[in-house]
Design a protein around this motif. Sequence first.
Motif, PDB file in Angstrom:
ATOM      1  N   ALA A 348       0.825  -1.211   0.000  1.00 11.29           N
ATOM      2  CA  ALA A 348       0.000   0.000   0.000  1.00 11.29           C
ATOM      3  C   ALA A 348       0.857   1.258   0.000  1.00 11.29           C
ATOM      4  O   ALA A 348       0.679   2.149  -0.829  1.00 11.29           O
ATOM      5  N   ASP A 349       1.800   1.357   0.918  1.00  9.06           N
ATOM      6  CA  ASP A 349       2.705   2.507   0.963  1.00  9.06           C
ATOM      7  C   ASP A 349       4.016   2.094   0.301  1.00  9.06           C
ATOM      8  O   ASP A 349       5.009   1.793   0.966  1.00  9.06           O
ATOM      9  N   LEU A 350       3.999   2.060  -1.028  1.00 10.86           N
ATOM     10  CA  LEU A 350       5.120   1.509  -1.783  1.00 10.86           C
ATOM     11  C   LEU A 350       6.415   2.255  -1.512  1.00 10.86           C
ATOM     12  O   LEU A 350       7.447   1.638  -1.246  1.00 10.86           O
ATOM     13  N   ASP A 351       6.392   3.577  -1.585  1.00 11.61           N
ATOM     14  CA  ASP A 351       7.631   4.352  -1.472  1.00 11.61           C
ATOM     15  C   ASP A 351       8.306   4.109  -0.127  1.00 11.61           C
ATOM     16  O   ASP A 351       9.523   3.866  -0.058  1.00 11.61           O
ATOM     17  N   THR A 352       7.528   4.157   0.958  1.00  8.44           N
ATOM     18  CA  THR A 352       8.110   3.951   2.289  1.00  8.44           C
ATOM     19  C   THR A 352       8.653   2.541   2.434  1.00  8.44           C
ATOM     20  O   THR A 352       9.767   2.333   2.932  1.00  8.44           O
ATOM     21  N   ALA A 353       7.878   1.542   1.988  1.00  2.30           N
ATOM     22  CA  ALA A 353       8.309   0.152   2.123  1.00  2.30           C
ATOM     23  C   ALA A 353       9.576  -0.121   1.323  1.00  2.30           C
ATOM     24  O   ALA A 353      10.490  -0.803   1.795  1.00  2.30           O
ATOM     25  N   VAL A 354       9.642   0.425   0.109  1.00  2.00           N
ATOM     26  CA  VAL A 354      10.821   0.209  -0.730  1.00  2.00           C
ATOM     27  C   VAL A 354      12.033   0.906  -0.143  1.00  2.00           C
ATOM     28  O   VAL A 354      13.135   0.337  -0.093  1.00  2.00           O
ATOM     29  N   LEU A 358      15.411  -1.002   0.865  1.00  2.00           N
ATOM     30  CA  LEU A 358      16.676  -0.655   0.209  1.00  2.00           C
ATOM     31  C   LEU A 358      17.720  -0.197   1.213  1.00  2.00           C
ATOM     32  O   LEU A 358      18.919  -0.456   1.046  1.00  2.00           O
ATOM     33  N   SER A 359      17.281   0.471   2.273  1.00  2.00           N
ATOM     34  CA  SER A 359      18.229   0.896   3.307  1.00  2.00           C
ATOM     35  C   SER A 359      18.905  -0.312   3.936  1.00  2.00           C
ATOM     36  O   SER A 359      20.121  -0.294   4.193  1.00  2.00           O
ATOM     37  N   ARG A 360      18.129  -1.380   4.166  1.00  4.62           N
ATOM     38  CA  ARG A 360      18.724  -2.597   4.730  1.00  4.62           C
ATOM     39  C   ARG A 360      19.597  -3.314   3.700  1.00  4.62           C
ATOM     40  O   ARG A 360      20.680  -3.816   4.022  1.00  4.62           O
ATOM     41  N   LEU A 361      19.122  -3.377   2.446  1.00  2.00           N
ATOM     42  CA  LEU A 361      19.879  -4.106   1.425  1.00  2.00           C
ATOM     43  C   LEU A 361      21.234  -3.459   1.147  1.00  2.00           C
ATOM     44  O   LEU A 361      22.240  -4.149   0.989  1.00  2.00           O
ATOM     45  N   TYR A 362      21.241  -2.134   1.072  1.00  2.00           N
ATOM     46  CA  TYR A 362      22.489  -1.431   0.736  1.00  2.00           C
ATOM     47  C   TYR A 362      23.290  -1.025   1.973  1.00  2.00           C
ATOM     48  O   TYR A 362      24.450  -0.613   1.853  1.00  2.00           O
ATOM     49  N   GLY A 363      22.678  -1.094   3.150  1.00  2.47           N
ATOM     50  CA  GLY A 363      23.378  -0.708   4.365  1.00  2.47           C
ATOM     51  C   GLY A 363      23.667   0.780   4.438  1.00  2.47           C
ATOM     52  O   GLY A 363      24.721   1.189   4.939  1.00  2.47           O
ATOM     53  N   THR A 364      22.732   1.591   3.947  1.00  3.73           N
ATOM     54  CA  THR A 364      22.922   3.038   3.958  1.00  3.73           C
ATOM     55  C   THR A 364      21.569   3.721   4.065  1.00  3.73           C
ATOM     56  O   THR A 364      20.526   3.099   3.797  1.00  3.73           O
ATOM     57  N   SER A 365      21.562   4.969   4.464  1.00  2.64           N
ATOM     58  CA  SER A 365      20.313   5.711   4.563  1.00  2.64           C
ATOM     59  C   SER A 365      19.785   6.058   3.166  1.00  2.64           C
ATOM     60  O   SER A 365      20.550   6.440   2.271  1.00  2.64           O
ATOM     61  N   THR A 366      18.478   5.904   2.991  1.00  2.00           N
ATOM     62  CA  THR A 366      17.842   6.281   1.726  1.00  2.00           C
ATOM     63  C   THR A 366      16.935   7.502   1.899  1.00  2.00           C
ATOM     64  O   THR A 366      16.168   7.835   1.002  1.00  2.00           O
ATOM     65  N   ARG A 367      17.046   8.162   3.030  1.00  2.23           N
ATOM     66  CA  ARG A 367      16.136   9.262   3.353  1.00  2.23           C
ATOM     67  C   ARG A 367      16.233  10.385   2.335  1.00  2.23           C
ATOM     68  O   ARG A 367      15.222  11.002   1.983  1.00  2.23           O
ATOM     69  N   ARG A 368      17.417  10.636   1.825  1.00  2.00           N
ATOM     70  CA  ARG A 368      17.596  11.756   0.900  1.00  2.00           C
ATOM     71  C   ARG A 368      17.548  11.335  -0.560  1.00  2.00           C
ATOM     72  O   ARG A 368      17.748  12.153  -1.443  1.00  2.00           O
TER      73      ARG A 368
END
Length: 448
Positions: A348-354, A358-368
């Motif tokens: 339902a909330d695609l952007d937040t879930a992705v 991705l933050s876990r997969l890449y080991g980095t913040s995706t906030r920006r």
Amino acid sequence: MLDPAYQADVVIVGAGVAGLSAAHRLTSAGVTTAVLEAAPGTGGRMSTEKVDGFRLDRIGQLLSTAYPELRLTPGLDALVLRPFAPGVLLHSDGRHHRAGAVASAGGARGALHAVRALASAPRATGALRASAPLGTAVDQARLGSALTRLAAMPVERLLSRPESPARQALAARGVPARTVDGFLRPLLAALLCDPELTTSSRCADLALRSFAAGRLCVPEGGAEMLPELLRRGLPPGTVHTGVRVTSVSTNAVTTAEHGEIRCRAVLLATDARAAADLLPGLRVPDFHRLTVVHHSADEAPATGAALLLDADRGGPVAHTAVVSSVDPSRAPAGRTLISSTVLGPPPADLDTAVRMHLSRLYGTSTRRWETLAVHHTAEAVPAMRPPHDLRRPVRLLAGLYVCGDHRDTSTVQGALHSAHRASTAILTDLGAATPMHTSEPLPTTQAA
């Protein structure tokens, strides 16, 4: 045999890679050909959107350097393939693990070497190491041997194997569940969009064979480069966009815009559903649904040009890559493009879930990270559940033919190969020694 009222020898309905490659083979043999496309542009599902200097694929199907038709198809000589880093990168239990072919040759020997090397390598420090997803050292050695055999196996012998769902076949062959879930499931999810492994075991074997024998890659400049190169190589006036075909027969097509166009043969090169709309009774398969999410970032994650798979199934993303590290032409200078694929119905909330995944997969913040585009495709890839006919007939009757990825395998290789089969059947039926017709001009008001 030739009626001077014919406007073309062959009319092809659909300007995707199957229709355009068939047009190349026919025009090269002296057959006057008209390609009619209802959309305003060519390429079908192999389209690329341009956003602020980024080139964003709608589906982002992976290619392999081991696909024979990429070499055999006229018009693709100038195609540049950008390979991922050898093998794949698996995310499991919070860590990255290398798996698959690492030899530069990219062949069967490379696939075996990779697994053996992982089995014997000391545990690495940092983000990259080899271990759990492939199982024990014995499991990895067996997997390497299996990949080697697949890479060297003739296709016809592979297709003669007993057929069952891929997961059932892997279990019957004694592949440990941890190897299936940790490596083969995420890999086949990336190659076939089927994380549940319901695909025919023969189709799964073909996909693994291409993985073991070649390198995963993408076309330089975006997926649209395949149909674009094919279109450029055709004689001027061959392709007509914005022309909607409403009915077909063995010697004519009827269009909404220009009425009837007469010909000696018709080739349907649309997707499966559009083909069945024109010819009721044609099989319409189930489809795998997918969503591609494109992000931009100021700095690239440390995974480089690897294809990153989630072995834990810990979120909606099945696979992701820093595509600009694979193909720098897809992002403006100083920017990074990350493209990620979600299989099945999106959350339902695609952007937040992705972003969280991705933050876990890449080991980095995706906030920006900036979301550039989200592409939903409900009927993205035809499903290939058993029993699956990998050589579904392309000749329906004399004068009426059909091709596309729904007639072979649900890959670019399958689409091109079905076009190869269809054009060969057309040339045989028309007669190689029969002089071909000089076509009359088709409507040019919307020609491409």
